[in-house]
Design an enzyme around this catalytic site. Structure first.
Site, PDB file in Angstrom:
ATOM      1  N   ASP A 331       0.858  -1.189   0.000  1.00  0.00           N
ATOM      2  CA  ASP A 331       0.000   0.000   0.000  1.00  0.00           C
ATOM      3  C   ASP A 331       0.895   1.240   0.000  1.00  0.00           C
ATOM      4  O   ASP A 331       2.125   1.111  -0.003  1.00  0.00           O
ATOM      5  CB  ASP A 331      -0.940  -0.002   1.226  1.00  0.00           C
ATOM      6  CG  ASP A 331      -0.183   0.134   2.534  1.00  0.00           C
ATOM      7  OD1 ASP A 331       1.062   0.217   2.525  1.00  0.00           O
ATOM      8  OD2 ASP A 331      -0.833   0.172   3.593  1.00  0.00           O
ATOM      9  N   ASP A 333       1.443   4.722   2.318  1.00  0.00           N
ATOM     10  CA  ASP A 333       1.044   5.335   3.591  1.00  0.00           C
ATOM     11  C   ASP A 333       1.453   6.803   3.627  1.00  0.00           C
ATOM     12  O   ASP A 333       2.585   7.138   3.265  1.00  0.00           O
ATOM     13  CB  ASP A 333       1.747   4.614   4.747  1.00  0.00           C
ATOM     14  CG  ASP A 333       1.533   3.113   4.718  1.00  0.00           C
ATOM     15  OD1 ASP A 333       0.427   2.669   5.043  1.00  0.00           O
ATOM     16  OD2 ASP A 333       2.478   2.374   4.356  1.00  0.00           O
ATOM     17  N   ASP A 421      -3.284   4.373   2.736  1.00  0.00           N
ATOM     18  CA  ASP A 421      -3.656   4.692   4.129  1.00  0.00           C
ATOM     19  C   ASP A 421      -3.259   6.128   4.429  1.00  0.00           C
ATOM     20  O   ASP A 421      -2.148   6.549   4.117  1.00  0.00           O
ATOM     21  CB  ASP A 421      -2.906   3.786   5.124  1.00  0.00           C
ATOM     22  CG  ASP A 421      -3.454   2.370   5.151  1.00  0.00           C
ATOM     23  OD1 ASP A 421      -4.532   2.125   4.572  1.00  0.00           O
ATOM     24  OD2 ASP A 421      -2.796   1.508   5.758  1.00  0.00           O
TER      25      ASP A 421
HETATM   26  P1  UTP Z   1       2.265  -1.129   6.594  1.00  0.00           P
HETATM   27  O1  UTP Z   1       1.391  -2.263   7.013  1.00  0.00           O
HETATM   28  O2  UTP Z   1       1.787  -0.307   5.477  1.00  0.00           O
HETATM   29  O3  UTP Z   1       3.683  -1.746   6.318  1.00  0.00           O
HETATM   30  O4  UTP Z   1       2.464  -0.244   7.875  1.00  0.00           O
HETATM   31  P2  UTP Z   1       4.870  -1.200   5.415  1.00  0.00           P
HETATM   32  O5  UTP Z   1       6.075  -1.245   6.269  1.00  0.00           O
HETATM   33  O6  UTP Z   1       4.511   0.086   4.769  1.00  0.00           O
HETATM   34  O7  UTP Z   1       5.050  -2.339   4.342  1.00  0.00           O
HETATM   35  P3  UTP Z   1       4.168  -2.592   3.031  1.00  0.00           P
HETATM   36  O8  UTP Z   1       5.073  -2.394   1.893  1.00  0.00           O
HETATM   37  O9  UTP Z   1       3.028  -1.651   3.024  1.00  0.00           O
HETATM   38  O10 UTP Z   1       3.736  -4.016   3.145  1.00  0.00           O
HETATM   39  C1  UTP Z   1       3.400   0.801   7.979  1.00  0.00           C
HETATM   40  C2  UTP Z   1       3.703   1.095   9.408  1.00  0.00           C
HETATM   41  O11 UTP Z   1       2.620   1.756  10.004  1.00  0.00           O
HETATM   42  C3  UTP Z   1       2.348   1.244  11.256  1.00  0.00           C
HETATM   43  C4  UTP Z   1       2.842  -0.195  11.230  1.00  0.00           C
HETATM   44  O12 UTP Z   1       3.262  -0.607  12.492  1.00  0.00           O
HETATM   45  C5  UTP Z   1       3.976  -0.151  10.250  1.00  0.00           C
HETATM   46  O13 UTP Z   1       5.173   0.013  10.951  1.00  0.00           O
HETATM   47  N1  UTP Z   1       0.898   1.340  11.507  1.00  0.00           N
HETATM   48  C6  UTP Z   1       0.031   0.898  10.582  1.00  0.00           C
HETATM   49  C7  UTP Z   1       0.469   1.876  12.668  1.00  0.00           C
HETATM   50  O14 UTP Z   1       1.277   2.274  13.519  1.00  0.00           O
HETATM   51  N2  UTP Z   1      -0.881   1.973  12.917  1.00  0.00           N
HETATM   52  C8  UTP Z   1      -1.783   1.519  12.027  1.00  0.00           C
HETATM   53  O15 UTP Z   1      -2.994   1.630  12.283  1.00  0.00           O
HETATM   54  C9  UTP Z   1      -1.337   0.983  10.821  1.00  0.00           C
HETATM   55 MG    MG Z   2       2.699   0.372   3.716  1.00  0.00          MG
END
Ligand code: UTP
Ligand code: MG
Length: 497
Positions: A331, A333, A421
């Protein structure tokens, strides 16, 4: 002489001497089993140290057996100690920590087993397995290691991930974490492990992980991993959890109902799919395909344009895996806030409206803020934060992506769906949110563990609280947080733990 067992050494770790087993049941640190070498120490001092350790909740074994994890000696003559140890015919000496008394005294002082460091080790002068590369001290905490996206030990870490996921599916949290920790340590190494002996100084590698590594080194594969990969339950749970909105619990429920494929789930009467799962199935092909850096940039441009129409004071920043320098992600972020404290409240609602008007919104799940400034940071590692956030699926046009879309073969469409996100903290929590969302998950977990165990502080995505001073610590940059924790700053691209 060294203290040698009068009775034959038990062969299996599961059958330690009866008396020490009873004491172990009451001990606090069940995973650490100490054996004190009598030579140089003397019988009365050994007996005193044994009682001292046991009174502090440590397991001290009376005899040297495979149950022992930590051999402690006051003998600085490493050659004679090692010659004696090799004569005991333990099944795998490479899994035993052979330690100087300083480790023992440090542990007694701290009231817990301190992490083993190179300074504690009594090294074998002629090790059986030559080291592949020099090993500097590697911390047991991921937040004290620098881990780039270059993984020199993927053959092991991929295998560990399969094992970890399988334990996760079976709700065996401890073992799942043990394999993820071991993988994280191996990912941080700037060299490839070529023999198990080379991992002797590394933390977080237990007997099971080393056995898997040995097998991979010997046969090029792990039979345990292959068995899991061909297991129908594991395959099905992995397939179901790959759908957006389907967690391990739902996947298990479907599996128990005898469902094995998406078409069976979708055709099954009485299965209720929530909105997120419906969208997950609808856009499955697109959102299970990795998002590229160029696509992430294009999504960033769309949101940036939309948000600056809403307010000139907006702050939009890429976070998550792409901020860590990953080339692909599941995704994209972003942190979205505004320089005016309090104005962030309605920002996400406005941006969702704007994306909808432009026909770009394929799915949206908005969660309003439940953030309470007076609350102490959470003790839980994986707790969700309380800031306003939204989980979106956006329509991304290929014309906006430099170099074009990541497309499935035979897909003639000019667009794809992308998971996005957005999290929207008040601006004074920006640094904590950025640190929390940049990840990786293991890096975050260890930051919090380090804060709690080494600094008596509580850290989460909202705040840092010093328990010894009973106060919250403010931070405007991530560096401030590392400074509060007394940690060297680790760049985002070095946090791929
Ligand atoms: P992600 O699941 O998007 O992982 O969460 P990522 O590291 O970006 O990897 P990919 O490529 O998408 O698979 C990003 C970070 O955001 C935190 C998670 O702990 C993770 O470190 N997070 C996510 C939160 O702190 N709260 C949330 O509600 C969601
Ligand atoms: Mg991510």
């Amino acid at each position: 002489m060294f203290h040698a067992p009068a009775t034959p050494r038990p062969k299996k770790r599961s059958k330690p001497a009866q008396d020490s087993f009873c004491r172990r049941e009451e001990a606090t640190f069940q995973d650490v089993r100490i054996f004190l070498v009598e030579r140089k120490m003397g019988r009365s001092r050994r007996s005193f140290l044994t009682q001292l350790a046991r009174s502090k909740g440590f397991v001290v074994e009376d005899i040297l057996s495979d149950a022992v994890t930590h051999v402690v000696s006051e003998d600085s003559q490493s050659s004679s100690l090692w010659a004696w140890l090799k004569g005991r015919s333990l099944s795998d000496l490479s899994t035993v920590n052979v330690l100087d008394i300083s480790w023992f005294t440090d542990s007694m002082r701290e009231g817990r087993p301190v992490p083993v460091e190179t300074k504690h080790l009594i090294q074998d002068i002629l090790p059986e397995a030559p080291k592949a590369a020099p090993v500097n001290t590697v911390s047991q905490y991921a937040c004290q290691r620098r881990t780039t996206t270059e993984n020199n030990n993927r053959i092991f870490t991929d295998a560990f991930e399969v094992l970890a996921e399988n334990y996760e599916f079976n709700d065996i949290e401890g073992r799942c974490l043990a394999f993820r920790r071991a993988a994280s340590v191996l990912k941080s190494l700037p060299w490839a492990v070529r023999c198990v002996g080379a991992t002797q100084d590394l933390p977080c590698l237990g007997e099971h992980t080393k056995a898997v590594m040995k097998e991979i080194l010997q046969y090029g594969r792990s039979f345990e991993v292959e068995k899991i990969l061909s297991d129908e339950r594991c395959q099905t749970l992995k397939l179901f959890t790959s759908v957006f909105g389907v967690g391990p619990k739902t996947a298990e429920k479907w599996y128990r109902r005898g469902l094995r494929s998406f078409s069976e789930v979708l055709a099954q009467p009485g299965i209720h799919l929530n909105r997120m799962q419906q969208s997950g199935f609808l856009h499955y092909g697109d959102i299970s395909r990795a998002v590229s850096k160029a696509e992430a940039r294009a999504v960033g441009n769309i949101i940036d344009e939309a948000v600056h129409v809403i307010t000139p004071n907006a702050i939009l920043a890429l976070t998550g895996g792409f901020r860590r320098g990953k080339d692909f992600g599941h995704d994209v972020d972003f942190i979205l806030t505004t320089t005016e404290l309090g104005k962030e409240e309605n920002l996400l609602i406005s941006i969702i409206e704007s994306l909808k008007k432009q026909g770009l919104l394929l799915f949206s799940d908005y969660q309003a803020s439940t953030f309470d400034i007076s609350k102490l940071p959470s003790h839980r590692f994986e707790a969700m934060d309380h800031f306003a956030k939204c989980f979106l699926i956006l329509r991304l046009e290929g014309s906006l992506v430099e170099g074009g879309l990541q497309r499935a073969q035979g897909d003639g469409r000019e667009w794809r769906a992308v998971r996005v996100d957005l999290v929207s903290p008040p601006v004074d929590r920006y640094a904590y949110t950025m640190l929390g969302w940049t990840g990786s998950r293991m890096f975050e977990r260890d930051l919090r563990r380090f804060a709690r165990l080494e600094r008596q502080m509580l850290l989460d995505n909202h705040a840092l609280y010093d328990k010894t001073k009973n106060e919250f610590l403010t931070a405007t940059t991530e560096k401030d947080i590392f400074d509060h924790l007394g940690l060297e700053y680790i760049e985002p691209w070095q946090r791929n733990a």
